[in-house]
Scaffold this motif. Structure first.
Motif, mmCIF file in Angstrom:
data_model
loop_
_atom_site.group_PDB
_atom_site.id
_atom_site.type_symbol
_atom_site.label_atom_id
_atom_site.label_comp_id
_atom_site.label_asym_id
_atom_site.label_seq_id
_atom_site.Cartn_x
_atom_site.Cartn_y
_atom_site.Cartn_z
ATOM 1 N N HIS A 83 0.928 -1.249 -0.145
ATOM 2 C CA HIS A 83 -0.050 -0.015 -0.129
ATOM 3 C C HIS A 83 0.862 1.216 -0.136
ATOM 4 O O HIS A 83 0.354 2.304 -0.582
ATOM 5 C CB HIS A 83 -0.833 -0.096 1.086
ATOM 6 C CG HIS A 83 -1.803 -1.115 1.314
ATOM 7 N ND1 HIS A 83 -2.996 -1.156 0.610
ATOM 8 C CD2 HIS A 83 -1.799 -2.490 1.904
ATOM 9 C CE1 HIS A 83 -3.798 -1.924 0.716
ATOM 10 N NE2 HIS A 83 -3.039 -2.982 1.461
ATOM 11 N N THR A 84 2.056 1.434 0.410
ATOM 12 C CA THR A 84 2.826 2.449 0.713
ATOM 13 C C THR A 84 3.315 2.788 -0.900
ATOM 14 O O THR A 84 4.120 2.286 -1.207
ATOM 15 C CB THR A 84 3.779 2.455 1.628
ATOM 16 O OG1 THR A 84 3.355 2.076 3.040
ATOM 17 C CG2 THR A 84 4.439 3.979 1.946
ATOM 18 N N ARG A 85 3.159 4.215 -1.039
ATOM 19 C CA ARG A 85 3.532 4.777 -2.309
ATOM 20 C C ARG A 85 4.515 5.854 -2.270
ATOM 21 O O ARG A 85 5.389 6.081 -3.093
ATOM 22 C CB ARG A 85 2.563 4.942 -3.263
ATOM 23 C CG ARG A 85 1.716 3.723 -3.772
ATOM 24 C CD ARG A 85 2.835 2.525 -4.295
ATOM 25 N NE ARG A 85 1.968 1.277 -4.675
ATOM 26 C CZ ARG A 85 2.148 0.378 -3.810
ATOM 27 N NH1 ARG A 85 3.017 0.393 -2.743
ATOM 28 N NH2 ARG A 85 1.772 -0.930 -4.229
ATOM 29 N N LEU A 86 4.717 6.475 -0.938
ATOM 30 C CA LEU A 86 5.639 7.378 -0.696
ATOM 31 C C LEU A 86 5.922 7.094 0.778
ATOM 32 O O LEU A 86 4.972 7.207 1.655
ATOM 33 C CB LEU A 86 4.883 8.923 -0.818
ATOM 34 C CG LEU A 86 5.762 10.126 -0.551
ATOM 35 C CD1 LEU A 86 7.161 9.998 -1.691
ATOM 36 C CD2 LEU A 86 4.991 11.166 -0.723
ATOM 37 N N PHE A 87 7.224 7.123 0.946
ATOM 38 C CA PHE A 87 7.821 6.809 2.239
ATOM 39 C C PHE A 87 8.674 7.845 2.755
ATOM 40 O O PHE A 87 9.783 8.204 1.937
ATOM 41 C CB PHE A 87 8.683 5.502 2.000
ATOM 42 C CG PHE A 87 9.182 5.096 3.362
ATOM 43 C CD1 PHE A 87 9.949 5.740 4.269
ATOM 44 C CD2 PHE A 87 8.657 3.793 3.972
ATOM 45 C CE1 PHE A 87 10.373 5.171 5.500
ATOM 46 C CE2 PHE A 87 8.898 3.335 5.186
ATOM 47 C CZ PHE A 87 9.654 3.878 6.078
ATOM 48 N N VAL A 88 8.202 8.766 3.223
ATOM 49 C CA VAL A 88 8.826 10.144 3.841
ATOM 50 C C VAL A 88 9.730 9.869 5.284
ATOM 51 O O VAL A 88 9.020 9.761 6.162
ATOM 52 C CB VAL A 88 8.141 11.265 3.948
ATOM 53 C CG1 VAL A 88 8.954 12.491 4.251
ATOM 54 C CG2 VAL A 88 7.460 11.690 2.676
#
Length: 796
Positions: free
Chosen positions: A198-203
């Motif tokens: 599910h994660t598409r942007l990991f900041v």
């Protein structure tokens, strides 16, 4: 009385081990014994997808000439105890750390220890005894020095304890006010499979370093971080890494955007991202209203109602060096996709260290993705192997420690303050109480001359107690600064049970080599002391070490049966060597705060409001200017924007090393191979090095007003300009042992001769090692010989 002979104490109940069951465990993994008894080897467990190489050199390290082989006492202390009449005339404490040691027979050493414990308790009470132990002493759950020393001292009537940790002091104090207890949060992080799906942007703030995640407190039995990050990248996740260094996010390079940021300014960037989201109407008003309290109060601060300063992108850019345009664009990207925000533990090891954790949670709340698959926050993936595990959370074997009869405690990072300022008040988490007056320090597990800050100040304070007793395996700085050193065994020299939260295996570890010299297990040492002190039955409960292992396993198996899981009999477990929990414990995807998101009324948080507290009335009520009731930016005492940067223009990052755990095994082959001319490497940006005439491999002097050390220069474009990176863990090696002035050069590269010993705030009192400015220059003059790995002078 249980036997204290090591061979008897380690005899195993049940059937002999299978041929392939000779396992041992360390914090960085499970290893199988191979080779012959005369030339044993350690091989990583076949079930580990990404094993750490550190453990393979363990046996070589434990056969080192630096092992403590016999009990030994500092000469001046021993002379005083042998002749009490001279005690009043000779204060030998100033010589602590500079004298030779006298080797003793075990009986005399134990008699002296028992006598000192009884004397101090009789003259001053149990509140004059500090039970020092700082974890990481054993992956085994029985032979865990911290548990052993605390149980022993509790049976003796109690001791002054520490709370929190150097790694997490600020965070541990803060999080129960905001979301939940830190241990509960760590055990509840969403698993890597959920993130990959599910994660598409990991900041990330502070990276996701695999070198840190190669360990777990009970053993990292299945290393997951690098494969997990690769799986996220393969699924299309992008990573944005705000960090002073580029190489601390171990995902495939094509998926990572590095944004250099001035150290200690991450909170400002988080506030600006939140301000931008709100100003542009991208915040989740429904989530903030249903699941949070205090948003309007915090919003007023963000928009300048408190101080007339809007915490916008331009404001943060001036502090952090991150372009305002990139912050505004990133805010839009975060709102447009499933985004996870991760904050490294390193960020709260700084002045005002509570703020980046609080701001991380608040920023995630503004996005409104907390409790959704792949969204929300992490504190922190990459800190330990545990976070992100897909395996069931199972309660394992635990040695009961009893009740402490002393109420006094200190935040762990306030050790020097306690020794220097007995009776003076200190603030902590809404309470004010006095520092206790410590006359005896009993330390088993950990090395304060590694993990504490401003070591010159600690050396001075360490000479105040009347007696320091230490269990040690090696002649490191901790042992050299003690009065009585009792030789302890190591993990491959004893039987135990290895277990860590959310790991898939329970391992029956075995003695695979004999203890050197006269080394004894901590339990055997404490059992012998307990006999002398009249508390043997309370401490041992009539069990030797092998009986305790069977008992602790039986208790854990009974708890398993109560939840419907059947564990094999203990003898069967020992014979097999391991218990695969995946086969008998229910596995389900782990999603942090999913129940709370679905129904915050039915599943409230353990905060005063039951909600996420963006403004905490409790914290605000403490009246701490350095930690008010909501996330704020506070300028630290030392950073690249401070006036002090004109004299000391490099911000020192003292991160965790890749080749050892803290200072453990600094003398081992992996750690020594990483050094430059025997010194710890300091990583410098090539432009900073060129401005100082420093070439790669040069010996350099790193210094500030608190101290100085030598290190080997490593030019590294992965370090941003204005930053120096010197990992922790080089064994403290002062030019003049026992001296404590800032001119006493550490020859080996220990950054804690440079770091500040002040609390993160009055709330958490955590360590602030990452708030530190230094200067670096080429070393001039003769090069002093290293002595960190030379045994001290000993007398028979």
């Amino acid at each position: 009385m249980p036997p204290t002979d090591q061979h008897t104490a380690n005899d195993t109940h049940g059937a002999p081990p299978a041929a392939d069951a000779r396992l041992t465990a360390f914090h960085w993994g499970l290893y199988r014994a191979a080779g012959t008894p005369a030339a044993p080897q350690l091989l990583p467990d076949a079930g580990d997808p990404a094993p750490s190489l550190i453990g393979e050199g363990m046996l070589e390290a434990y056969r080192s000439p630096l092992r403590v082989l016999r009990p030994a006492a500092r000469a001046g202390w021993l002379a005083r105890l042998r002749d009490p009449a001279r005690a009043a005339a000779d204060d030998d404490r100033p010589r602590r750390g500079a004298e030779e040691f006298v080797e003793l027979e075990w009986d005399e050493a134990l008699d002296l220890a028992a006598r000192e414990l009884s004397r101090v308790r009789g003259e001053y009470g149990n509140a004059a005894i500090f039970g020092g132990s700082y974890g990481w002493s054993s992956a085994g759950r029985f032979h865990h020095a911290q548990s052993q020393v605390h149980r022993f001292l509790n049976c003796f009537g109690g001791y002054v304890r520490h709370v929190d940790s150097y790694s997490l002091g600020a965070g541990r104090a803060l999080l129960p006010h905001v979301v939940m207890d830190m241990d509960e949060l760590m055990a509840s992080h969403s698993d890597w499979n959920v993130l990959a799906a599910h994660t598409r942007l990991f900041v990330a703030f502070g990276g996701v370093p695999a070198k840190n995640a190669q360990v777990a407190a009970g053993g990292a039995l299945e290393h997951r971080l690098r494969p997990a990050l690769a799986a996220l990248a393969a699924a299309g996740c992008r990573f944005v890494n705000f960090s002073p260094v580029a190489d601390n996010l171990d995902a495939p390079a094509h998926a990572v955007e590095w944004i250099p940021i001035r150290p200690n300014t991450d909170t400002a960037v988080m506030l600006a991202l939140a301000h931008t989201l709100i100003a542009e109407g991208r915040h989740d008003e429904d989530f903030l209203a249903r699941h949070c309290v205090g948003f309007e109060r915090w919003r007023a601060y963000l928009f300048g109602a408190d101080d007339g300063v809007a915490k916008d992108a331009e404001w943060a850019a001036a502090l952090s060096g991150v372009p305002a345009a990139r912050l505004r664009a990133l805010a839009a990207e975060m709102a447009a996709t499933r985004c996870l925000i991760n904050c490294a533990w390193a960020l709260q090891r700084a002045e005002h260290g509570e703020q980046p954790f609080w701001a991380t949670i608040a920023l995630a709340a503004v996005l409104g993705q907390i409790g959704l698959p792949g969204g929300g926050f992490g504190l922190a993936y990459g800190a330990l192997n545990q976070m992100g595990s897909p395996h069931a959370r199972v309660p394992g074997p635990t040695l009961p420690q009893g009740r402490n009869g002393v109420d006094a405690f200190i935040p762990v990072a306030r050790l020097t303050d306690m020794l220097e300022r007995p009776g003076e008040p200190f603030d902590y988490n809404g309470k004010r109480q006095p520092y206790p007056h410590i006359r005896l320090v009993y330390w088993a597990g950990g090395n304060p001359f590694h993990h504490h800050q401003d070591l010159n100040r600690l050396v001075r304070a360490w000479k105040r107690p009347q007696t320091v007793i230490a269990h040690e395996q090696f002649w490191n700085a901790h042992a050299r600064m003690a009065d009585l050193v009792l030789p302890a065994t190591a993990a491959p020299e004893r039987d135990d049970i290895a277990f860590a939260t959310r790991e898939p295996v329970l391992a029956a570890t075995r003695r695979i080599v004999e203890p050197p010299g006269q080394a004894r297990d901590d339990y055997a040492i404490f059992a012998a002391l307990a006999e002398r002190l009249g508390i043997a039955e309370a401490f041992t409960e009539g069990r030797d070490a092998a009986a305790w292992l069977a008992h602790l396993y039986g208790e854990a198996a009974q708890r398993a049966a109560e939840r419907g899981s059947r564990w094999p009999a203990y003898a069967e477990f020992r014979a097999a060597g391991r218990l695969d929990l995946r086969e008998i414990e229910a596995q389900a995807p782990v999603l942090l705060l999913a129940d709370f998101r679905r129904n915050p009324t039915a599943h409230p948080l353990p905060t005063p409001s039951g909600r996420i507290e963006l403004h905490s009335a409790t914290v605000a009520g403490f009246g701490y200017a350095d930690c008010p009731g909501h996330p704020v930016w506070r300028e630290p005492g030392e950073w690249l924007g401070a006036a002090a940067a004109r004299q000391y223009p490099l911000h020192l990052i003292s991160d965790q090393p890749a080749t050892r755990l803290h200072s453990q095994l600094d003398h081992g082959p992996a750690s020594r191979a990483s050094k430059i001319a025997g010194r710890e490497p300091i990583h410098l940006n090539p432009a900073d090095a060129a401005a100082r005439g420093i070439a790669d491999g040069d010996l350099v002097r790193v210094h500030n007003a608190r101290g100085a050390c030598l290190a080997g220069a490593r030019l590294d474009a992965a370090v941003m300009p204005g930053v120096a990176r010197l990992s922790t863990g080089a064994w403290y090696d002062p030019l003049r042992p026992g001296a404590h002035d800032p001119a006493n050069l550490d020859k080996h590269g220990n950054p804690n001769v440079l770091t500040r010993d002040v609390g993160s705030s009055r709330l958490g009192q955590g360590c602030t090692a990452h708030t530190c400015l230094v200067e670096v220059e080429r070393h001039a003059g003769p090069v002093p010989e290293l002595s960190a790995f030379d045994p001290p002078r000993r007398m028979g």
